[in-house]
Design an enzyme around this catalytic site. Structure first.
Site, PDB file in Angstrom:
ATOM      1  N   ARG A  84       0.850  -1.186   0.000  1.00 41.39           N
ATOM      2  CA  ARG A  84       0.000   0.000   0.000  1.00 41.39           C
ATOM      3  C   ARG A  84       0.887   1.237   0.000  1.00 41.39           C
ATOM      4  NH1 ARG A  84      -3.304  -2.760  -1.921  1.00 41.39           N
ATOM      5  NH2 ARG A  84      -4.987  -3.809  -0.822  1.00 41.39           N
ATOM      6  N   HIS A 132       0.170   0.019 -10.971  1.00 43.28           N
ATOM      7  CA  HIS A 132      -0.734  -0.547  -9.956  1.00 43.28           C
ATOM      8  C   HIS A 132      -1.965  -1.212 -10.582  1.00 43.28           C
ATOM      9  CE1 HIS A 132      -2.227  -0.140  -5.523  1.00 43.28           C
ATOM     10  NE2 HIS A 132      -2.376  -1.346  -6.003  1.00 43.28           N
TER      11      HIS A 132
END
Length: 169
Positions: A84, A132
């Site tokens: 993250r 991502h």
């Protein structure tokens, strides 16, 4: 070293990399050194040439890759963050890269996301920003998972991949 990290770690090990892991609670794993808890983080990082972060984001892991922990890593180490974005303190990362403490960083998860166009990470010569998009499930995959959860619940079971509220993942 759970659902997200175990498979990539085993692939890296099969390719000849020495693999170790840092986890919340003590446990054993054949052929992989397991470090656990805050007291073993420094020992883990001191022997880590390439840190691959797949940690869950919890209050304990937010900002875990910062000036303090970069200093624990061997000079010239690298960071790959596919966890993250909030795991990494961007200003500290840039300082560690500029000083040579870290040699390179590959970032799949960023904070904020999307990364602002004026972020220095975009143009830093020692940073690769990835898009991502590691997994884009198809409708068929999602429907299959939803149906499996419904069947499990109807049979009196638990949802698949249930989040443990106490741990945050």
């Amino acid at each position: 070293f759970g659902m997200m990290a175990k498979a990539p770690a085993l692939v890296l090990q099969s390719l000849g990399f020495k693999v170790s892991a840092w986890v919340r609670n003590a446990r054993q794993e054949d052929g992989i050194a397991i470090y656990h808890g805050p007291d073993q983080l420094e020992q883990f990082l001191k022997q880590t040439d390439i840190a691959v972060c797949l940690l869950p984001l919890t209050p304990e892991t937010e900002g875990i890759f910062c000036a303090r922990t970069f200093a624990m890593m061997p000079g010239g180490a690298m960071l790959v963050n596919v966890g993250r974005g909030k795991h990494v303190v961007a200003a500290d990362l840039i300082d560690a890269l500029d000083s040579g403490q870290l040699a390179y960083a590959a970032l799949d998860a960023l904070w904020p996301e999307p990364l602002p166009p004026n972020s220095p990470l975009w143009l830093h010569p020692k940073v690769t920003v990835m898009p991502h998009v590691a997994r884009r499930p198809t409708v068929n995959q999602l429907v299959t998972e939803i149906a499996a959860n419904i069947r499990s619940l109807e049979a009196g079971g638990q949802p698949l991949q249930e989040v443990d509220i106490a741990t945050g993942y």
